[in-house]
Design an enzyme around this catalytic site. Structure first.
Site, PDB file in Angstrom:
ATOM      1  N   ASP A 181      -3.905  -3.179   4.166  1.00  0.00           N
ATOM      2  CA  ASP A 181      -2.960  -3.956   5.237  1.00  0.00           C
ATOM      3  C   ASP A 181      -3.557  -4.624   6.242  1.00  0.00           C
ATOM      4  O   ASP A 181      -4.680  -4.182   6.449  1.00  0.00           O
ATOM      5  CB  ASP A 181      -1.513  -3.341   5.507  1.00  0.00           C
ATOM      6  CG  ASP A 181      -1.893  -1.958   6.010  1.00  0.00           C
ATOM      7  OD1 ASP A 181      -3.070  -1.824   6.606  1.00  0.00           O
ATOM      8  OD2 ASP A 181      -0.843  -1.132   6.145  1.00  0.00           O
TER       9      ASP A 181
ATOM     10  N   GLU B 141       7.726  -2.495   3.620  1.00  0.00           N
ATOM     11  CA  GLU B 141       8.782  -1.933   4.482  1.00  0.00           C
ATOM     12  C   GLU B 141      10.159  -1.826   3.561  1.00  0.00           C
ATOM     13  O   GLU B 141      10.216  -2.671   2.540  1.00  0.00           O
ATOM     14  CB  GLU B 141       9.097  -3.085   5.591  1.00  0.00           C
ATOM     15  CG  GLU B 141       7.868  -3.161   6.506  1.00  0.00           C
ATOM     16  CD  GLU B 141       7.657  -1.956   7.435  1.00  0.00           C
ATOM     17  OE1 GLU B 141       7.723  -0.934   6.938  1.00  0.00           O
ATOM     18  OE2 GLU B 141       7.016  -2.208   8.549  1.00  0.00           O
TER      19      GLU B 141
ATOM     20  N   HIS C  30       7.697   3.723   4.353  1.00  0.00           N
ATOM     21  CA  HIS C  30       6.816   2.594   4.035  1.00  0.00           C
ATOM     22  C   HIS C  30       5.347   3.188   3.637  1.00  0.00           C
ATOM     23  O   HIS C  30       4.913   4.371   3.924  1.00  0.00           O
ATOM     24  CB  HIS C  30       6.326   1.520   4.912  1.00  0.00           C
ATOM     25  CG  HIS C  30       5.708   1.670   6.240  1.00  0.00           C
ATOM     26  ND1 HIS C  30       5.629   1.015   7.464  1.00  0.00           N
ATOM     27  CD2 HIS C  30       4.669   2.704   6.196  1.00  0.00           C
ATOM     28  CE1 HIS C  30       4.676   1.323   8.030  1.00  0.00           C
ATOM     29  NE2 HIS C  30       4.250   2.502   7.478  1.00  0.00           N
TER      30      HIS C  30
ATOM     31  N   ASN D 163       9.358   5.091   8.301  1.00  0.00           N
ATOM     32  CA  ASN D 163      10.378   4.506   7.617  1.00  0.00           C
ATOM     33  C   ASN D 163      10.197   4.680   5.972  1.00  0.00           C
ATOM     34  O   ASN D 163      10.734   3.975   5.205  1.00  0.00           O
ATOM     35  CB  ASN D 163      10.898   3.472   7.876  1.00  0.00           C
ATOM     36  CG  ASN D 163       9.679   2.386   7.620  1.00  0.00           C
ATOM     37  OD1 ASN D 163       8.486   2.984   7.269  1.00  0.00           O
ATOM     38  ND2 ASN D 163       9.877   1.069   7.856  1.00  0.00           N
TER      39      ASN D 163
HETATM   40  P1  PGA Z   1       0.241   7.235  10.799  1.00  0.00           P
HETATM   41  O1  PGA Z   1       0.618   5.814  10.079  1.00  0.00           O
HETATM   42  O2  PGA Z   1      -1.102   7.898   9.871  1.00  0.00           O
HETATM   43  O3  PGA Z   1      -0.422   6.655  12.106  1.00  0.00           O
HETATM   44  O4  PGA Z   1       1.183   8.268  11.241  1.00  0.00           O
HETATM   45  C1  PGA Z   1       1.200   5.805   9.020  1.00  0.00           C
HETATM   46  C2  PGA Z   1       1.914   4.821   8.650  1.00  0.00           C
HETATM   47  O5  PGA Z   1       2.666   4.316   9.363  1.00  0.00           O
HETATM   48  O6  PGA Z   1       1.763   4.051   7.416  1.00  0.00           O
END
Ligand code: PGA
Length: 244
Positions: free
Chosen positions: A67, A143, A138, A136
């Site tokens: 992403d 999302e 994702h 959430n």
């Molecule tokens: P994180 O992010 O590894 O910093 O918890 C994960 C995400 O939001 O996909």
């Protein structure tokens, strides 16, 4: 789907690196999608150690960016490409030309997304996806709500993502509002999917991912009933869930 529960973040990073390295040794020319975010950083550091010891050769890999933020150039300090380069590409000796990017500041981002999906298809699909789990639910920036066959595309970030990404960049107003993400269709078709989950703040979403209904409202719930998925969680994230 397999759930592995380990003691803590250090154990998670070691276990993930061990499994990732096995996969990459078996497929030295693999096409790999690799997340940024905090969670996989320990895994990448271990992979780099394996490479430094001559126990892993990553030079044949092809990396696909998971992403990127819309509108940012690769030299912006918030660039997710820059983060991937510092944490994974450079430590593993993977040159830029072996990376299929989601260029955030291209004049026509929709065609970047189409070209990305075409490159995935030309590579015969993704062999290994290394993913984190958003609060959430994702995966990448898919999302909720998202359909199971969503292609690579431009998306608006959810409020939860803006809030959690604020910790990387020093405040919510420094987080871009839109992004490009590899589609659910690309991720779910990967031959092997490794999801890393750490910390109590992920406990509830991990439970819903594994035990809740399969729903567009929890994108990661689409991972259920897929035999190619391994989730590695530390005890804080697993809570009352046990290995399965
Ligand atoms: P994180 O992010 O590894 O910093 O918890 C994960 C995400 O939001 O996909």
């Amino acid at each position: 789907m397999k759930l592995i529960v380990v003691k803590d973040y250090q154990a998670l990073s070691r276990e993930a690196a061990h499994r990732g390295a096995e996969e990459l040794r078996a497929h030295p020319n693999a096409s790999v999608v690799a997340a940024t975010g905090d969670t996989p950083m320990g895994m990448y550091a271990h992979l780099a150690e394996l490479r430094d010891r001559g126990e892993l050769d990553a030079s044949g890999l092809r990396l696909f960016q998971l992403d990127s933020y819309l509108g940012l150039s690769a030299d912006d300090p918030r660039s997710l490409y820059g983060w991937m380069k510092r944490s994974l590409l450079d430590p593993l000796g993977i040159p830029d030309e072996r990376v299929v990017r989601l260029t955030g500041d291209a004049p026509d981002p929709d065609s970047v997304c189409e070209a990305y999906d075409a490159a995935v298809a030309a590579a015969g699909g993704i062999d290994l996806a290394i993913l984190g789990l958003g609060r959430n639910g994702h995966l990448g920036f898919n999302e909720p709500p998202v359909q199971v066959d969503a292609p690579t595309r431009v998306v608006a970030l959810a409020t939860e993502s803006i809030e959690s990404n604020a910790s990387y960049w020093g405040g919510q107003d420094r987080v871009p509002r839109r992004a490009l993400t590899a589609g659910m269709s690309v991720l779910l078709k990967s031959r092997a999917i490794l999801v890393l989950v750490s910390g109590t703040r992920k406990q509830e979403i991990l439970r819903r991912t594994i035990e809740g209904p399969i729903t567009p409202d929890v994108p990661a719930s689409y991972l259920q009933h897929r035999s190619n998925v391994t989730i590695i969680a530390d005890r804080d994230a697993a809570g009352s869930l046990s290995a399965q």
